[in-house]
Write an enzyme that holds these catalytic residues in place. Structure first.
Site, PDB file in Angstrom:
ATOM      1  N   ASP A 277       1.903   5.109  -0.123  1.00 18.16           N
ATOM      2  CA  ASP A 277       1.261   6.336   0.374  1.00 18.16           C
ATOM      3  C   ASP A 277       1.006   7.356  -0.725  1.00 18.16           C
ATOM      4  OD1 ASP A 277       0.900   5.888   3.067  1.00 18.16           O
ATOM      5  OD2 ASP A 277       2.970   6.426   3.564  1.00 18.16           O
TER       6      ASP A 277
ATOM      7  N   ARG B  67       0.852  -1.186   0.000  1.00 19.58           N
ATOM      8  CA  ARG B  67       0.000   0.000   0.000  1.00 19.58           C
ATOM      9  C   ARG B  67       0.890   1.239   0.000  1.00 19.58           C
ATOM     10  NH1 ARG B  67      -2.019  -2.557   4.701  1.00 19.58           N
ATOM     11  NH2 ARG B  67      -3.768  -3.981   4.299  1.00 19.58           N
TER      12      ARG B  67
ATOM     13  N   ARG C  46      11.161   5.749   4.297  1.00 25.07           N
ATOM     14  CA  ARG C  46      11.298   7.214   4.335  1.00 25.07           C
ATOM     15  C   ARG C  46      11.974   7.693   5.613  1.00 25.07           C
ATOM     16  NH1 ARG C  46       5.304   8.993   2.923  1.00 25.07           N
ATOM     17  NH2 ARG C  46       6.136  11.030   3.565  1.00 25.07           N
TER      18      ARG C  46
END
Lengths: 249, 249
Positions: free
Chosen positions: A57, A55, A202
């Site tokens: 972002d 999934r 990230r």
């Protein structure tokens, strides 16, 4: 009586995430899953739900994302990319489609994933690269970042590298490789692992940039991991620099 | 009495051309020159006219375009990129600014230019590269394209390689170098020359793609040049694949 002939179809998709609120279907926002299911309905007349291998972002891109769906469709699988691409917006494309074993699931069966995170490292921002790179104006010491990355490789509790609020039965994850590739002003981090916590890539990038800027020492990564405390890691690097490159089965 | 202190300022700019009707100022359409002059007015309070080293068309990009302007401004030249970038849209940036000799003119004094033209060569289009590449679905034979390019290098009357309607005192131009760089599915043509006719790089690209697809033989390029007839060359390759990379002085 019509005999059902359900196939399991595995597709590789590529998308530019800029315009989308991420992968996962939402009622009131454009998502990549939503667009693909809309077009599958248009092409097959069936409400088909697709499984994604991850999934991503809002704003994150993908160039080798695997998805799958089970349906009784008459269109030959090799024609599917052409049929879907004809209706998909230009920032989403199907680049491969194949029949898979009926039990195959693109998320549950993934053995690993490779992401790439791009940084544009020069004084002034780059309009050409802005959609796909984090602009870091101060010079990064990539050698220091490589050193620091060695502490991240392996199996660790990565609780310090997940967004607060995300809860999992375990925060232990395994990072297989981290490589830095320099190309003029572009610095790309390729990272592969079994799976990742929410925002983990990230936050790793944000933390390694702190090391590259001299704000943290490479060895500090060890202590940050041991602390399991999000506050000790660096900031979450912006979504636009991240791309899902490949999923392994 | 205020003593005038006119400086000649040379800047390097980068832009993503997608949203613009080209470089040159227009009354009713957004252009790169128009945006830069608007921001110069905002920052200096003066109506300043800038000279560009080349007039790129709608949709064409630039990563190393030189421009210049003469004005009596108080802001230090080294602060100018920061001041302008703060107001410019994200798809245009000033990446260098320097004082130049008062007579310097970015177009008249250019000794040469280098363009790069990008092709994405695979069966299905690439959402990631769509803004910067021409998608060619059929496999190109780059070696044939390299052979054909040898006939283009040098000084020739390139009348067959300019858009119809464009008129110049002479169609003789000198191409210094053509190089093809392959990187996975991306094929980049780097072409440098003293100067180019209107759409010349895009028509050369369209013609070399015909060679790469087997529709033309490499040696035919000789005859196309000799014919000086636009109809004999290939189609004009799309604007989005073209980027002005560097201007030489």
């Amino acid at each position: 009586m019509k005999v059902m002939n359900v196939k399991n179809i595995k597709m590789i998709i590529e998308y530019k995430g800029t315009r989308y609120s991420g992968w996962q279907r939402q009622t009131n926002a454009p998502t990549v899953q939503g667009e693909i299911e809309k077009v599958l309905y248009k092409v097959t007349g069936q409400k088909i739900s697709v499984n994604g291998s991850s999934r991503t972002d809002a704003g994150v891109h993908a160039c080798g994302k695997c998805i799958n769906f089970r349906a009784d469709i008459s269109i030959p699988v090799e024609r599917l990319p052409f049929a879907l691409n004809a209706h998909l917006p230009k920032d989403i494309a199907v680049i491969d489609a194949q029949l898979a074993h009926i039990d195959f699931h693109s998320r549950y069966h993934a053995k690993g994933k490779k992401y790439v995170y791009n940084i544009y490292n020069r004084r002034f921002p780059s309009p050409i690269h802005m959609d796909y790179c984090w602009h870091v104006a101060k010079k990064l010491d990539v050698q220091r970042m490589r050193e620091a990355a060695q502490y991240i490789i392996g199996s660790h509790d990565f609780g310090a590298f997940k967004s607060t609020g995300a809860s999992n039965p375990s925060d232990v994850r395994t990072v297989y490789t981290i490589e830095f590739i320099e190309n003029d002003d572009m610095i790309s981090m390729e990272i592969s692992g079994k799976s990742f916590l929410y925002n983990m890539v990230r936050i790793i990038m944000g933390t390694l940039v702190d090391v590259g800027l001299g704000k943290k020492n490479p060895e500090e990564i060890k202590d940050i991991i041991l602390s399991k405390d999000r506050k000790n890691a660096g900031k979450t690097a912006p979504a636009n620099g991240l791309m899902l490159k490949e999923v392994y089965y």
